[in-house]
Scaffold this motif. Structure first.
Motif, mmCIF file in Angstrom:
data_model
loop_
_atom_site.group_PDB
_atom_site.id
_atom_site.type_symbol
_atom_site.label_atom_id
_atom_site.label_comp_id
_atom_site.label_asym_id
_atom_site.label_seq_id
_atom_site.Cartn_x
_atom_site.Cartn_y
_atom_site.Cartn_z
ATOM 1 N N ALA A 123 0.823 -1.210 0.000
ATOM 2 C CA ALA A 123 0.000 0.000 0.000
ATOM 3 C C ALA A 123 0.854 1.256 0.000
ATOM 4 O O ALA A 123 0.375 2.336 -0.390
ATOM 5 C CB ALA A 123 -0.945 -0.009 1.196
ATOM 6 N N TRP B 184 3.539 1.623 -1.824
ATOM 7 C CA TRP B 184 4.046 1.826 -3.187
ATOM 8 C C TRP B 184 3.142 2.826 -3.917
ATOM 9 O O TRP B 184 2.002 3.069 -3.502
ATOM 10 C CB TRP B 184 4.019 0.503 -3.950
ATOM 11 C CG TRP B 184 5.187 -0.410 -3.677
ATOM 12 C CD1 TRP B 184 5.667 -0.785 -2.452
ATOM 13 C CD2 TRP B 184 6.007 -1.055 -4.651
ATOM 14 N NE1 TRP B 184 6.720 -1.647 -2.609
ATOM 15 C CE2 TRP B 184 6.952 -1.828 -3.953
ATOM 16 C CE3 TRP B 184 6.031 -1.084 -6.039
ATOM 17 C CZ2 TRP B 184 7.921 -2.600 -4.594
ATOM 18 C CZ3 TRP B 184 6.984 -1.851 -6.682
ATOM 19 C CH2 TRP B 184 7.931 -2.603 -5.971
ATOM 20 N N GLN C 199 0.358 4.112 -5.952
ATOM 21 C CA GLN C 199 -0.916 3.469 -6.284
ATOM 22 C C GLN C 199 -1.466 4.051 -7.583
ATOM 23 O O GLN C 199 -1.433 5.255 -7.799
ATOM 24 C CB GLN C 199 -1.921 3.672 -5.148
ATOM 25 C CG GLN C 199 -1.471 3.088 -3.813
ATOM 26 C CD GLN C 199 -1.402 1.574 -3.839
ATOM 27 O OE1 GLN C 199 -2.403 0.881 -4.034
ATOM 28 N NE2 GLN C 199 -0.192 1.032 -3.646
ATOM 29 N N HIS C 200 -1.975 3.157 -8.423
ATOM 30 C CA HIS C 200 -2.533 3.568 -9.715
ATOM 31 C C HIS C 200 -4.002 3.140 -9.764
ATOM 32 O O HIS C 200 -4.375 2.090 -9.257
ATOM 33 C CB HIS C 200 -1.755 2.937 -10.862
ATOM 34 C CG HIS C 200 -0.308 3.291 -10.862
ATOM 35 N ND1 HIS C 200 0.178 4.443 -11.444
ATOM 36 C CD2 HIS C 200 0.777 2.660 -10.320
ATOM 37 C CE1 HIS C 200 1.493 4.502 -11.287
ATOM 38 N NE2 HIS C 200 1.881 3.433 -10.608
ATOM 39 N N ARG C 201 -4.794 3.971 -10.400
ATOM 40 C CA ARG C 201 -6.223 3.736 -10.474
ATOM 41 C C ARG C 201 -6.618 3.544 -11.934
ATOM 42 O O ARG C 201 -6.266 4.348 -12.803
ATOM 43 C CB ARG C 201 -6.976 4.916 -9.876
ATOM 44 C CG ARG C 201 -8.484 4.725 -9.794
ATOM 45 C CD ARG C 201 -9.129 5.930 -9.121
ATOM 46 N NE ARG C 201 -8.633 6.094 -7.752
ATOM 47 C CZ ARG C 201 -8.934 7.141 -6.981
ATOM 48 N NH1 ARG C 201 -9.684 8.119 -7.457
ATOM 49 N NH2 ARG C 201 -8.450 7.216 -5.762
ATOM 50 N N THR D 100 -7.711 -0.141 -7.837
ATOM 51 C CA THR D 100 -6.550 0.612 -7.367
ATOM 52 C C THR D 100 -5.493 -0.362 -6.869
ATOM 53 O O THR D 100 -5.818 -1.309 -6.123
ATOM 54 C CB THR D 100 -6.931 1.569 -6.226
ATOM 55 O OG1 THR D 100 -8.005 2.411 -6.663
ATOM 56 C CG2 THR D 100 -5.742 2.439 -5.821
ATOM 57 N N GLY D 101 -4.245 -0.152 -7.298
ATOM 58 C CA GLY D 101 -3.184 -1.041 -6.850
ATOM 59 C C GLY D 101 -1.852 -0.691 -7.468
ATOM 60 O O GLY D 101 -1.642 0.419 -7.970
ATOM 61 N N VAL D 102 -0.947 -1.664 -7.451
ATOM 62 C CA VAL D 102 0.434 -1.479 -7.917
ATOM 63 C C VAL D 102 0.574 -2.102 -9.296
ATOM 64 O O VAL D 102 0.052 -3.199 -9.550
ATOM 65 C CB VAL D 102 1.419 -2.137 -6.932
ATOM 66 C CG1 VAL D 102 2.855 -1.953 -7.409
ATOM 67 C CG2 VAL D 102 1.242 -1.559 -5.530
ATOM 68 N N LEU E 37 -2.660 -4.465 -13.025
ATOM 69 C CA LEU E 37 -2.374 -4.149 -11.630
ATOM 70 C C LEU E 37 -2.444 -5.384 -10.742
ATOM 71 O O LEU E 37 -3.156 -6.344 -11.035
ATOM 72 C CB LEU E 37 -3.386 -3.130 -11.079
ATOM 73 C CG LEU E 37 -3.555 -1.778 -11.766
ATOM 74 C CD1 LEU E 37 -4.595 -0.953 -10.987
ATOM 75 C CD2 LEU E 37 -2.240 -1.032 -11.870
ATOM 76 N N LEU F 229 -5.469 -3.746 -4.901
ATOM 77 C CA LEU F 229 -5.691 -3.804 -3.451
ATOM 78 C C LEU F 229 -7.069 -3.270 -3.069
ATOM 79 O O LEU F 229 -7.562 -3.566 -1.981
ATOM 80 C CB LEU F 229 -4.614 -3.005 -2.713
ATOM 81 C CG LEU F 229 -3.161 -3.363 -3.020
ATOM 82 C CD1 LEU F 229 -2.218 -2.441 -2.226
ATOM 83 C CD2 LEU F 229 -2.878 -4.818 -2.677
ATOM 84 N N ARG F 230 -7.652 -2.483 -3.976
ATOM 85 C CA ARG F 230 -8.932 -1.852 -3.671
ATOM 86 C C ARG F 230 -9.867 -1.966 -4.878
ATOM 87 O O ARG F 230 -9.420 -1.995 -6.030
ATOM 88 C CB ARG F 230 -8.750 -0.374 -3.292
ATOM 89 C CG ARG F 230 -7.788 -0.150 -2.137
ATOM 90 C CD ARG F 230 -7.583 1.339 -1.860
ATOM 91 N NE ARG F 230 -8.747 1.931 -1.211
ATOM 92 C CZ ARG F 230 -8.937 1.934 0.107
ATOM 93 N NH1 ARG F 230 -8.054 1.389 0.925
ATOM 94 N NH2 ARG F 230 -10.012 2.501 0.634
#
Length: 401
Positions: free
Chosen positions: A291, A293, A295-297, A315-317, A361, A364-365
């Motif tokens: 989290a 790192w 974060q890209h959406r 959303t995540g890496v 990605l 995470l979200r």
């Protein structure tokens, strides 16, 4: 003792005996009244059924090669358009459901000819009968098992995906053979002004009846399409009455096929979770470290093989950033391993095109919220133009290849 009768006067005069009627089968199938069981009706319905089968076959090839690409093609699968698989699989399932209606109308139209007697009159007729038997059996198998797959009900001992794929080739081959054998008859009845139609004045009187049949068939196809295609076509989602999935219904506004409980992933399983990344420089990360790192959406559809799909915000890496940190050279592929205890897609291969795409990605979200357990907590894969079964949930390990 009585003597057998001698030859008849007709036989003595050299005259042939009257031809006997062919023996009928002992068990006769029930008949249907009406004059629409004819080549003209069969050809009219067959045009639409053939087009439906062609769409299902081509989109099925796309689905199969995206799910299980041959080794030589794994690194070259397209990631654009991002909605490509959503479109092709939505068409595959939607047209496949419509084909069920078309197939049964076609069988109704040709029903009397399926039980002609004698069953074989020549070598060509035997080949034609064989092609019809294979075509009918394989086509029924494809549409009915496909329908049960949509509902995720598998009352058979064989694996669905490879069997469905293999039988699709049988259907395609038998359709081509059937068209080749029946080409003259199809050509004669293709259009209203054809010679074959003018030569059959009795059939012309059934014109209004045939139009009524075709209109009824079209209405039935429209009804099943409108009430099921909303699972992948958002504007018709409010009319999605008969499909097993409804976009927007489910945890965090997204349907779920395989739950955490079904996958054997529990709170104990993820309590001490660490993401393992193998490569020249292997490392491990906690969820908190992930989290931290960048974060890209992204907004991408989740499209499943059962035909449903829905857009969502993830959303995540970026996967390529995780791979680069492991020291992987450019063009590396990836193997993704899930926490789930067992399953056909517990281990997933990802080609270089997906690995390097900025939209791929380790999410995470979902829709602004932490992933729920059923959507893959602690982390899952999301990538463009990819079947849902390959958007691996409950990711445990990334292996650079």
């Amino acid at each position: 003792m009585d003597t057998p009768p001698g030859p008849t006067p007709e036989a003595r005069a050299g005259l042939s005996s009257p031809t006997r009627a062919p023996r009928r089968p002992l068990l006769r199938p029930p008949g249907f009244a009406g004059r629409l069981h004819d080549p003209r009706t069969a050809t009219a319905v067959g045009r639409w059924l053939g087009a439906a089968f062609a769409v299902c076959f081509l989109t099925g090839l796309v689905s199969h090669f995206l799910q299980e690409p041959p080794a030589w093609a794994a690194g070259y699968l397209p990631t654009r358009p991002v909605w490509g698989y959503r479109l092709t699989q939505g068409l595959h399932v939607g047209v496949g459901i419509a084909a069920i209606v078309l197939l049964f109308v076609k069988l109704w139209a040709v029903y009397p000819r399926l039980f002609v007697w004698p069953p074989v009159r020549s070598a060509r007729h035997a080949l034609e009968r064989l092609s019809v038997a294979v075509l009918v059996t394989a086509a029924l198998f494809e549409v009915l098992t496909g329908l049960l797959n949509i509902a995720e009900w598998y009352p058979w001992p064989f694996p669905f995906v490879p069997t469905h794929y293999a039988v699709a080739w049988v259907v395609a081959g038998s359709v081509l053979l059937h068209l080749a054998l029946k080409a003259p008859e199809i050509r004669a009845h293709w259009s209203r002004g054809s010679v074959g139609t003018r030569a059959l004045p009795d059939e012309e009187r059934d014109g209004p009846d045939r139009r009524a049949l075709l209109l009824g068939m079209g209405a039935a196809v429209g009804a099943v399409t409108v009430t099921t295609v909303g699972q992948s076509f958002a504007p018709l989602a409010p009319l999605d009455l008969l499909a097993p999935r409804h976009p927007g219904h489910g945890p965090q506004g997204l349907p779920v096929n395989r739950t955490a409980a079904a996958a054997g992933v529990t709170a104990v399983t993820v309590r001490d979770w660490r993401l393992e990344v193998s490569g020249p420089r292997p490392y491990r990360l906690t969820r908190a470290e992930l989290a931290a790192w960048p974060q890209h959406r992204v907004r991408l559809p989740l499209a499943c093989v059962e035909g449903w799909s829905a857009h969502a915000e993830w959303t995540g890496v970026r996967i390529r950033e995780l791979v680069e940190r492991a020291g992987a050279p450019p063009g590396s592929a990836l193997r993704v391993v899930s926490l789930e205890a067992a399953g056909a897609y517990r281990v997933m291969e990802m080609g270089r095109e997906y690995v390097e795409d900025p939209l791929t990605l380790l999410a995470l979200r979902l829709n602004g919220e932490v992933l729920s357990a059923d959507h893959g907590y602690p982390a899952r894969i999301i990538a463009p133009n990819r079947p849902g079964v390959l958007q691996t949930k409950w990711v445990a390990r990334l292996e650079v290849r």
